[in-house]
Enzyme design. Structure first.
Site, short mmCIF file in Angstrom:
data_model
loop_
_atom_site.label_atom_id
_atom_site.label_comp_id
_atom_site.label_asym_id
_atom_site.label_seq_id
_atom_site.Cartn_x
_atom_site.Cartn_y
_atom_site.Cartn_z
N LYS A 114 0.71 -1.16 -0.03
CA LYS A 114 0.14 -0.17 -0.10
C LYS A 114 0.89 1.21 0.19
O LYS A 114 0.40 2.32 -0.44
CB LYS A 114 -0.93 -0.12 1.08
CG LYS A 114 -2.03 -0.92 0.90
CD LYS A 114 -3.21 -0.74 1.95
CE LYS A 114 -4.38 -1.63 1.85
NZ LYS A 114 -5.43 -1.54 2.28
N LYS A 198 -4.85 -9.33 -5.82
CA LYS A 198 -6.28 -9.61 -5.16
C LYS A 198 -7.18 -8.64 -5.81
O LYS A 198 -6.85 -7.30 -5.99
CB LYS A 198 -6.28 -9.65 -3.88
CG LYS A 198 -6.03 -8.34 -3.16
CD LYS A 198 -6.19 -8.29 -1.55
CE LYS A 198 -6.21 -6.72 -1.05
NZ LYS A 198 -7.00 -6.99 0.42
N LYS A 201 -10.68 -2.70 -3.61
CA LYS A 201 -11.50 -1.73 -3.87
C LYS A 201 -10.86 -0.42 -4.39
O LYS A 201 -11.29 0.31 -5.23
CB LYS A 201 -11.92 -1.10 -2.44
CG LYS A 201 -13.01 -1.63 -1.57
CD LYS A 201 -13.07 -1.03 -0.41
CE LYS A 201 -13.47 -2.21 0.79
NZ LYS A 201 -12.95 -1.99 1.98
N1 AQP Z 1 -9.92 -10.11 -2.94
C1 AQP Z 1 -10.12 -10.56 -1.64
N2 AQP Z 1 -10.40 -12.13 -1.40
C2 AQP Z 1 -10.64 -12.48 -0.05
N3 AQP Z 1 -11.20 -11.72 0.80
C3 AQP Z 1 -10.82 -10.41 0.71
N4 AQP Z 1 -11.19 -9.34 1.44
C4 AQP Z 1 -10.79 -8.30 1.18
N5 AQP Z 1 -10.20 -8.39 -0.24
C5 AQP Z 1 -10.23 -9.86 -0.70
C6 AQP Z 1 -11.62 -9.54 2.97
O1 AQP Z 1 -12.41 -8.78 3.10
C7 AQP Z 1 -12.69 -8.12 4.65
C8 AQP Z 1 -12.70 -6.68 4.58
O2 AQP Z 1 -11.67 -6.07 3.93
P1 AQP Z 1 -11.30 -4.56 4.33
O3 AQP Z 1 -12.18 -3.88 3.32
O4 AQP Z 1 -11.51 -4.33 5.51
O5 AQP Z 1 -9.73 -4.45 3.69
P2 AQP Z 1 -8.84 -5.11 2.67
O6 AQP Z 1 -8.50 -6.05 2.81
O7 AQP Z 1 -7.66 -3.76 2.59
O8 AQP Z 1 -9.95 -4.65 1.49
P3 AQP Z 1 -9.49 -4.13 -0.16
O9 AQP Z 1 -10.72 -4.37 -0.94
O10 AQP Z 1 -8.12 -4.53 -0.67
O11 AQP Z 1 -9.84 -2.63 0.41
P4 AQP Z 1 -8.50 -1.49 -0.10
O12 AQP Z 1 -8.41 -1.51 -1.60
O13 AQP Z 1 -9.14 -0.22 0.41
O14 AQP Z 1 -7.32 -1.83 0.60
C9 AQP Z 1 -11.31 -8.58 5.24
O15 AQP Z 1 -11.44 -9.63 6.05
C10 AQP Z 1 -10.46 -9.11 3.79
O16 AQP Z 1 -9.58 -10.05 4.23
#
Ligand code: AQP
Length: 334
Positions: A114, A198, A201
């Site tokens: 990040k 992965k 968002k």
């Molecule tokens: N691609 C994924 N596959 C499986 N699990 C996922 N999670 C996120 N992306 C995937 C799981 O969703 C939960 C909530 O995630 P979060 O929104 O709190 O944070 P994150 O993991 O940082 O999600 P993003 O989409 O990658 O957000 P950004 O882009 O803002 O950093 C968690 O349990 C996560 O494991």
């Protein structure tokens, strides 16, 4: 003495929730609420580790709350609230900042991803994000944490922090050592544009993910455009090792159909990917569109969402204060 099971999980209000959040975490929440006491938290303090537009953040807190309810989490049975409304998260995070080690944080791959190439410009909050996550879990002495595979390393750090706290302060077993609960079939949903990354968002291309609020037309278009390769569907999973995009689509389909991937491969062997894409679109539309519709309905009822969050806050605050009182005593704070 057996410890009462308690699950804690958080979702960041950083924008549209997507299929990765849904299959990797949210569906796990729904089954877990039948098995144990659960706390589901909209982790807004985590969200601000990268800049958020204040107006959008507020809206996203409501939207994540709406998503919790739309997937079927019971607001009466579980505790649903937003993190910043219980200040104990920030207080315990500070105490744990003093327990956690810089060397441990330096190993966190999510920070490296990040922060990108210019780490000097990343916020301090982003760097110590895993300590706040440890505080979220340990504040309630949670025993189980349902997360996607991308969060496994952070949970391991939380376990290390809990063990070090218990040892340093000679408080054996004070913090339970929490167990990760990671989906077995599809622990990491990958981007529709690049099967090695992965689904996320913050990925720029909208075509890389299926959002929970996507319309049926958008879902069909995104799946049609999803990257694959020119070979047909193989008969064995091991033949997909070097075909990450193909594997991702098949895994998503298998998970939605609650069928082992090998069975899907046996049925579809030799067919073109367009065949799978049509079936996958139908399954996604049937699963995701009703959730999106419900989120859109709930988001218009802010008074109800506020009421859910306030009720959750009261319950979370009570538990947090009880534990914090003991934590302050253990650490020697007045
Ligand atoms: N691609 C994924 N596959 C499986 N699990 C996922 N999670 C996120 N992306 C995937 C799981 O969703 C939960 C909530 O995630 P979060 O929104 O709190 O944070 P994150 O993991 O940082 O999600 P993003 O989409 O990658 O957000 P950004 O882009 O803002 O950093 C968690 O349990 C996560 O494991």
């Amino acid at each position: 003495m057996s410890i009462k099971k308690l699950a804690f999980s958080g979702v960041q209000p950083t924008g549209n929730l997507h299929l990765g959040n849904y299959l990797g975490a949210l569906t796990n929440f729904v089954s877990l609420q039948k098995e144990m006491e659960c706390i589901f938290c909209v982790v807004d303090l985590h969200a601000i580790t990268t800049f958020q537009n204040p107006k959008e953040l507020k809206q996203n807190i409501f939207e994540t709350t709406a998503a919790f309810l739309a997937i079927g989490l019971d607001e009466n049975k579980n505790i649903i609230f937003n993190q910043s409304s219980v200040s104990g998260h920030a207080e315990l995070a500070w105490i744990l900042n003093c327990v956690s080690r810089i060397g441990w944080l330096n190993r966190m791959t999510q920070f490296k991803d990040k922060a990108g190439s210019d780490k000097e410009k990343a916020s301090v909050g982003l760097y110590i994000y895993p300590n706040l996550m440890a505080a979220d879990i340990l504040l309630y002495k949670a025993t189980h944490v349902p997360v996607g595979a991308d969060q496994k390393q952070h949970l391991e750090l939380c376990r290390d922090v809990a063990q070090k706290f218990n040892k340093d302060f000679k408080s054996e077993n004070f913090f339970p050592i929490p167990e990760p609960l990671i989906q077995k079939n599809i622990s990491r949903v990958m981007s529709l544009r690049d099967g090695t990354k992965k689904m996320s968002k913050s990925e720029e291309s909208d075509y890389s993910r299926i959002d929970l609020k996507d319309s049926a037309d958008e879902i069909v278009k995104k799946i049609k455009k999803a990257k694959t390769d020119s070979s047909p569907i193989p008969g064995q999973e091991k033949e997909l090792e070097k075909r990450p995009e193909a594997l991702n689509l098949l895994k998503i389909y298998a998970d939605l159909k609650k069928t082992p991937i090998q069975k899907i491969l046996s049925e579809m062997e030799g067919k073109e990917f367009s065949f799978l894409k049509n079936k996958l679109s139908d399954s996604l539309v049937a699963t995701i569109c009703p959730v999106g519709k419900k989120i859109k309905e709930l988001i218009d009822d802010k008074a109800y969402l506020e009421q859910v969050l306030n009720k959750g806050r009261e319950k979370a605050l009570k538990k947090a204060e009880e534990n914090l009182k003991k934590i302050r005593e253990i650490v020697g704070l007045l």
